[in-house]
Design a protein around this motif. Structure first.
Motif, PDB file in Angstrom:
ATOM      1  N   MET A  10       0.942  -1.133   0.009  1.00 36.33           N
ATOM      2  CA  MET A  10      -0.042   0.017   0.042  1.00 36.33           C
ATOM      3  C   MET A  10       0.969   1.364  -0.053  1.00 36.33           C
ATOM      4  O   MET A  10       0.561   2.305  -0.403  1.00 36.33           O
ATOM      5  CB  MET A  10      -0.788   0.170   1.112  1.00 36.33           C
ATOM      6  N   ASP A 100     -10.504   8.838  -2.859  1.00 38.06           N
ATOM      7  CA  ASP A 100     -12.265   9.224  -3.083  1.00 38.06           C
ATOM      8  C   ASP A 100     -12.536   7.937  -3.490  1.00 38.06           C
ATOM      9  O   ASP A 100     -13.634   7.532  -3.254  1.00 38.06           O
ATOM     10  CB  ASP A 100     -12.204  10.328  -3.891  1.00 38.06           C
ATOM     11  N   ALA A 101     -11.644   7.089  -4.491  1.00 40.56           N
ATOM     12  CA  ALA A 101     -12.419   6.280  -5.304  1.00 40.56           C
ATOM     13  C   ALA A 101     -12.355   4.691  -4.379  1.00 40.56           C
ATOM     14  O   ALA A 101     -13.383   4.132  -4.455  1.00 40.56           O
ATOM     15  CB  ALA A 101     -11.287   5.814  -6.405  1.00 40.56           C
ATOM     16  N   VAL A 102     -11.357   4.767  -3.501  1.00 40.36           N
ATOM     17  CA  VAL A 102     -11.465   3.566  -2.636  1.00 40.36           C
ATOM     18  C   VAL A 102     -12.769   3.686  -1.735  1.00 40.36           C
ATOM     19  O   VAL A 102     -13.393   2.874  -1.492  1.00 40.36           O
ATOM     20  CB  VAL A 102     -10.230   3.781  -1.580  1.00 40.36           C
ATOM     21  N   LYS A 104     -15.484   5.479  -2.313  1.00 37.11           N
ATOM     22  CA  LYS A 104     -16.661   4.875  -3.181  1.00 37.11           C
ATOM     23  C   LYS A 104     -16.526   3.358  -3.354  1.00 37.11           C
ATOM     24  O   LYS A 104     -17.934   2.771  -2.962  1.00 37.11           O
ATOM     25  CB  LYS A 104     -16.830   5.574  -4.440  1.00 37.11           C
ATOM     26  N   THR A 105     -15.807   2.773  -3.308  1.00 35.00           N
ATOM     27  CA  THR A 105     -15.702   1.228  -3.817  1.00 35.00           C
ATOM     28  C   THR A 105     -16.344   0.460  -2.334  1.00 35.00           C
ATOM     29  O   THR A 105     -17.044  -0.531  -2.662  1.00 35.00           O
ATOM     30  CB  THR A 105     -14.247   0.751  -4.053  1.00 35.00           C
ATOM     31  N   ILE A 106     -15.659   1.104  -1.223  1.00 36.31           N
ATOM     32  CA  ILE A 106     -16.000   0.215  -0.024  1.00 36.31           C
ATOM     33  C   ILE A 106     -17.466   0.689   0.510  1.00 36.31           C
ATOM     34  O   ILE A 106     -17.930   0.024   1.558  1.00 36.31           O
ATOM     35  CB  ILE A 106     -14.854   0.391   1.062  1.00 36.31           C
ATOM     36  N   LYS A 108     -20.050   1.339  -1.536  1.00 35.42           N
ATOM     37  CA  LYS A 108     -21.517   1.080  -2.260  1.00 35.42           C
ATOM     38  C   LYS A 108     -21.694  -0.209  -1.948  1.00 35.42           C
ATOM     39  O   LYS A 108     -23.012  -0.488  -2.374  1.00 35.42           O
ATOM     40  CB  LYS A 108     -20.900   1.216  -3.689  1.00 35.42           C
ATOM     41  N   HIS A 109     -20.870  -1.131  -1.243  1.00 40.21           N
ATOM     42  CA  HIS A 109     -21.578  -2.671  -1.186  1.00 40.21           C
ATOM     43  C   HIS A 109     -21.562  -2.983   0.136  1.00 40.21           C
ATOM     44  O   HIS A 109     -21.063  -2.437   1.097  1.00 40.21           O
ATOM     45  CB  HIS A 109     -20.405  -3.557  -2.297  1.00 40.21           C
TER      46      HIS A 109
ATOM     47  N   GLU B  16      -6.458  -5.119  -3.804  1.00 39.70           N
ATOM     48  CA  GLU B  16      -6.872  -6.315  -2.988  1.00 39.70           C
ATOM     49  C   GLU B  16      -7.869  -5.885  -2.075  1.00 39.70           C
ATOM     50  O   GLU B  16      -8.926  -6.611  -1.731  1.00 39.70           O
ATOM     51  CB  GLU B  16      -5.419  -6.669  -2.271  1.00 39.70           C
ATOM     52  N   PHE B  17      -7.732  -4.898  -1.544  1.00 42.09           N
ATOM     53  CA  PHE B  17      -8.839  -4.308  -0.202  1.00 42.09           C
ATOM     54  C   PHE B  17     -10.252  -4.062  -1.105  1.00 42.09           C
ATOM     55  O   PHE B  17     -11.108  -4.458  -0.411  1.00 42.09           O
ATOM     56  CB  PHE B  17      -8.081  -2.941   0.598  1.00 42.09           C
ATOM     57  N   CYS B  18     -10.122  -3.299  -2.265  1.00 44.85           N
ATOM     58  CA  CYS B  18     -11.396  -2.728  -2.548  1.00 44.85           C
ATOM     59  C   CYS B  18     -12.203  -4.066  -3.394  1.00 44.85           C
ATOM     60  O   CYS B  18     -13.297  -3.778  -3.186  1.00 44.85           O
ATOM     61  CB  CYS B  18     -11.078  -1.906  -3.842  1.00 44.85           C
ATOM     62  N   SER B  21     -13.782  -5.551  -0.645  1.00 48.71           N
ATOM     63  CA  SER B  21     -14.692  -4.901  -0.196  1.00 48.71           C
ATOM     64  C   SER B  21     -16.000  -5.172  -1.004  1.00 48.71           C
ATOM     65  O   SER B  21     -17.263  -5.104  -0.482  1.00 48.71           O
ATOM     66  CB  SER B  21     -14.268  -3.329  -0.290  1.00 48.71           C
ATOM     67  N   VAL B  22     -15.772  -5.341  -2.379  1.00 47.77           N
ATOM     68  CA  VAL B  22     -17.003  -5.396  -3.268  1.00 47.77           C
ATOM     69  C   VAL B  22     -17.708  -6.562  -3.003  1.00 47.77           C
ATOM     70  O   VAL B  22     -18.634  -6.873  -3.050  1.00 47.77           O
ATOM     71  CB  VAL B  22     -16.314  -5.290  -4.820  1.00 47.77           C
ATOM     72  N   GLY B  25     -20.238  -7.341  -0.342  1.00 52.83           N
ATOM     73  CA  GLY B  25     -21.564  -6.900  -0.424  1.00 52.83           C
ATOM     74  C   GLY B  25     -22.475  -8.151  -1.202  1.00 52.83           C
ATOM     75  O   GLY B  25     -23.431  -8.015  -1.548  1.00 52.83           O
ATOM     76  N   LYS B  36     -17.936  -2.387 -11.672  1.00 55.37           N
ATOM     77  CA  LYS B  36     -18.365  -1.714 -10.433  1.00 55.37           C
ATOM     78  C   LYS B  36     -16.871  -0.985  -9.933  1.00 55.37           C
ATOM     79  O   LYS B  36     -17.293   0.382  -9.519  1.00 55.37           O
ATOM     80  CB  LYS B  36     -18.501  -2.864  -9.207  1.00 55.37           C
ATOM     81  N   MET B  37     -15.715  -1.358 -10.137  1.00 53.75           N
ATOM     82  CA  MET B  37     -14.561  -0.614  -9.791  1.00 53.75           C
ATOM     83  C   MET B  37     -14.363   0.539 -10.716  1.00 53.75           C
ATOM     84  O   MET B  37     -14.176   1.902 -10.327  1.00 53.75           O
ATOM     85  CB  MET B  37     -13.383  -1.278  -9.689  1.00 53.75           C
ATOM     86  N   GLU B  39     -17.053   2.275 -12.179  1.00 52.06           N
ATOM     87  CA  GLU B  39     -17.996   3.177 -11.715  1.00 52.06           C
ATOM     88  C   GLU B  39     -17.511   4.040 -10.480  1.00 52.06           C
ATOM     89  O   GLU B  39     -17.798   5.246 -10.361  1.00 52.06           O
ATOM     90  CB  GLU B  39     -19.269   2.416 -11.264  1.00 52.06           C
ATOM     91  N   ALA B  40     -16.767   3.437  -9.895  1.00 49.24           N
ATOM     92  CA  ALA B  40     -16.089   4.336  -8.679  1.00 49.24           C
ATOM     93  C   ALA B  40     -14.621   4.925  -8.943  1.00 49.24           C
ATOM     94  O   ALA B  40     -13.937   5.461  -8.282  1.00 49.24           O
ATOM     95  CB  ALA B  40     -15.862   3.295  -7.356  1.00 49.24           C
TER      96      ALA B  40
END
Lengths: 109, 109
Positions: A10, A100-102, A104-106, A108-109, B16-18, B21-22, B25, B36-37, B39-40
């Motif tokens: 990361m 921001d993208a992360v 949104k990704t986490i 939304k679901h 990996e994290f994202c 997360s997806v 859901g 989906k990614m 979109e974010a």
DNA sequence: ATTAGTACCTTGTATCGCATAGTACTAAAA
DNA sequence: TTTTAGTACTATGCGATACAAGGTACTAAT
């Protein structure tokens, strides 16, 4: 699969941004940078920092000057070049977009 | 030295994290995850996603089942295992700590 | 003369995102 | 029937980078 490895992954690219940020506050020498990063809970080791500074210098984002020290070997004080300052601004945008993208990704679901 | 490379570097470890997360859901197949990614605003390509899913599965964080599709080849539906759910929690902490550390680093100077 | 503290540098390894190329299934158009 | 387009999964090789580990060199106190 362990959390320590993920932490290292990361950090990739982020350290570059952080180091330029630290230097945007004025001249610093490597050991000092490590200390400041550690204070912010961002551990970075020598084997990471030195090659990184070298790269940033070779790419014209940083410059340095030597200064004698009374408590050991001379120090290499790095500072941002105008190009470095410009690049830092772009990195700032890039980082904010990623956060921001992360988010949104986490969410939304 | 270009911003595109740094963007790619910053993504490392974060994807990996994202993805976990997806999947937290509910079940998803790879192409759906990419959508989906996207979109974010987190672009991820096949050459990145498939090896990543493979790795997460081999490490016991994901499982999958095949399902026939009426509009093409069968789909591989992935979902989190209990181990994966646990790991996701740790990643969440790791990510938040990183965001926090970066914030401190760039504010202080 | 030795030890401790400070500071800088190099080499090799592992990991990961991505470019590229390929396989295979369905359905509609020629 | 053959071709084309769309969907979906897989494999290989490359480039970039964080880190571990080891090394050099200067100063000052023991």
């Amino acid at each position: 699969m362990n959390i320590e490895n993920t932490k290292a992954q990361m950090k990739k690219g982020v350290l570059e941004f952080c180091i330029l940020s630290v230097l945007s506050g004025g001249e610093n020498y490597p050991s000092e940078i490590i200390t400041k990063m550690k204070e912010a809970k961002l551990i970075v080791v020598e084997g990471t920092l030195y090659p990184l500074l070298m790269r940033l210098k070779n790419d014209g984002l940083l410059s340095y000057r030597w200064e004698e020290s009374t408590s050991g070997p001379p120090r290499k004080y790095y500072k941002l070049t105008p190009v470095g300052e410009q690049f830092l601004k772009e990195l700032e945008t890039t980082w904010n977009e990623l956060v921001d993208a992360v988010k949104k990704t986490i969410e939304k679901h």
